[in-house]
Design a protein around this motif. Structure first.
Motif, mmCIF file in Angstrom:
data_model
loop_
_atom_site.group_PDB
_atom_site.id
_atom_site.type_symbol
_atom_site.label_atom_id
_atom_site.label_comp_id
_atom_site.label_asym_id
_atom_site.label_seq_id
_atom_site.Cartn_x
_atom_site.Cartn_y
_atom_site.Cartn_z
ATOM 1 N N ASP A 2 0.867 -0.895 -0.090
ATOM 2 C CA ASP A 2 0.206 0.212 0.160
ATOM 3 C C ASP A 2 0.588 1.488 0.301
ATOM 4 O OD1 ASP A 2 1.040 0.216 2.679
ATOM 5 O OD2 ASP A 2 -1.277 -0.363 3.449
ATOM 6 N N PHE A 3 -0.079 2.191 0.450
ATOM 7 C CA PHE A 3 0.247 3.853 0.047
ATOM 8 C C PHE A 3 2.205 3.643 1.133
ATOM 9 C CE2 PHE A 3 0.945 8.098 1.269
ATOM 10 C CZ PHE A 3 1.067 8.802 0.395
ATOM 11 N N VAL A 4 1.765 3.023 2.585
ATOM 12 C CA VAL A 4 2.610 3.251 3.583
ATOM 13 C C VAL A 4 4.255 2.543 3.130
ATOM 14 C CG1 VAL A 4 2.822 2.614 6.303
ATOM 15 C CG2 VAL A 4 0.496 3.523 5.411
ATOM 16 N N MET A 7 5.850 4.470 1.242
ATOM 17 C CA MET A 7 6.931 6.210 1.294
ATOM 18 C C MET A 7 7.980 5.174 2.439
ATOM 19 S SD MET A 7 4.416 8.522 2.434
ATOM 20 C CE MET A 7 2.958 6.806 4.350
ATOM 21 N N ASP A 8 7.944 4.043 3.234
ATOM 22 C CA ASP A 8 8.785 3.925 3.797
ATOM 23 C C ASP A 8 9.942 2.740 3.052
ATOM 24 O OD1 ASP A 8 10.291 2.030 5.007
ATOM 25 O OD2 ASP A 8 9.079 -0.265 5.726
ATOM 26 N N ASP A 9 9.511 2.024 1.649
ATOM 27 C CA ASP A 9 10.838 2.077 0.092
ATOM 28 C C ASP A 9 11.646 2.834 -0.102
ATOM 29 O OD1 ASP A 9 9.366 -0.914 1.107
ATOM 30 O OD2 ASP A 9 8.609 -0.761 -0.872
ATOM 31 N N LYS A 80 -5.685 9.997 1.651
ATOM 32 C CA LYS A 80 -6.429 9.970 2.599
ATOM 33 C C LYS A 80 -6.442 8.394 3.659
ATOM 34 C CE LYS A 80 -11.190 9.516 4.125
ATOM 35 N NZ LYS A 80 -10.854 10.066 5.409
ATOM 36 N N PHE A 81 -5.563 8.649 4.730
ATOM 37 C CA PHE A 81 -5.276 6.981 5.292
ATOM 38 C C PHE A 81 -6.827 5.710 6.272
ATOM 39 C CE2 PHE A 81 -1.339 9.319 5.132
ATOM 40 C CZ PHE A 81 -0.358 9.039 4.965
ATOM 41 N N THR A 82 -6.478 5.181 5.421
ATOM 42 C CA THR A 82 -7.358 4.183 6.059
ATOM 43 C C THR A 82 -7.295 3.970 7.361
ATOM 44 O OG1 THR A 82 -5.970 2.633 5.597
ATOM 45 C CG2 THR A 82 -7.666 2.860 4.127
ATOM 46 N N GLU A 83 -8.164 3.873 8.485
ATOM 47 C CA GLU A 83 -7.568 3.652 9.819
ATOM 48 C C GLU A 83 -6.525 2.395 9.760
ATOM 49 O OE1 GLU A 83 -8.289 4.933 12.809
ATOM 50 O OE2 GLU A 83 -8.970 5.613 11.327
ATOM 51 N N ALA A 84 -6.844 0.469 9.093
ATOM 52 C CA ALA A 84 -5.616 0.315 8.712
ATOM 53 C C ALA A 84 -4.198 0.555 8.531
ATOM 54 C CB ALA A 84 -5.953 -1.024 8.144
ATOM 55 N N GLU A 85 -3.923 2.009 7.490
ATOM 56 C CA GLU A 85 -2.776 2.302 6.954
ATOM 57 C C GLU A 85 -2.313 3.285 8.577
ATOM 58 O OE1 GLU A 85 -2.647 3.189 2.834
ATOM 59 O OE2 GLU A 85 -4.103 4.530 3.378
#
Length: 160
Positions: A2-4, A7-9, A80-85
């Motif tokens: 995912d998006f998170v 960014m980490d990568d 828009k960040f999800t709760e899981a993210e």
């Protein structure tokens, strides 16, 4: 992924480039081949070079997640960040914090053995100073974890 994760990568890979710059400027560490340091990221024994690289590069993941966890994600531009993210961000900042703390002890030992040179230690010490500033928030965020509470318990037992 995912998006998170993206960014980490990107941050992690940039950390490698950043470290390679310093490695091209001066000798930061001696590199004995003995695989005597436990890497919490790979869950295996690694040589000093692997631990030094991991500490330096995963610090940037910690910093990314620390900044995201501290931010108002509701007003984050372009996503828009999800709760899981949001949960993943909390878990990752906590996970990186404790793995970095663990590995720092090994780096201190290697420094005492003369394996980390002054320039190499300056880089790690600066990151460690920044890491220590986050302890109070880490403790608060640990209480907010939902799905990763057992993961945190397992991580702490493993590192102990």
């Amino acid at each position: 992924r995912d998006f998170v994760d993206l960014m980490d990568d990107l941050i992690h890979e940039n950390g490698h480039h950043h470290l390679n710059y310093y490695l091209n400027c001066s000798k930061l560490i001696d590199e004995p081949l003995e695989m005597i340091y436990y890497s919490p990221w790979r869950r295996t024994l690694r040589p000093l070079r692997g631990i030094y690289h991991a500490y330096f590069t995963f610090f940037w993941a910690y910093k990314l997640f620390f900044d995201l966890a501290s931010a108002d994600l509701g007003s984050f531009p372009g996503h828009k960040f999800t709760e899981a993210e949001k949960e993943k961000i909390l878990w990752r900042v906590i996970e990186e914090f404790w793995m970095l703390q663990y590995s720092f002890k090994d780096l201190q030992w290697a420094k005492r053995k003369g394996l980390i040179h002054a320039e190499g230690w300056k880089l790690i010490a600066a990151q460690q100073q920044e890491l220590k500033k986050g302890l109070k928030k880490i403790s608060l965020w640990e209480k907010k974890l939902r799905r990763h509470k057992k993961d945190l318990q397992k991580l702490k037992v493993t590192l102990k």
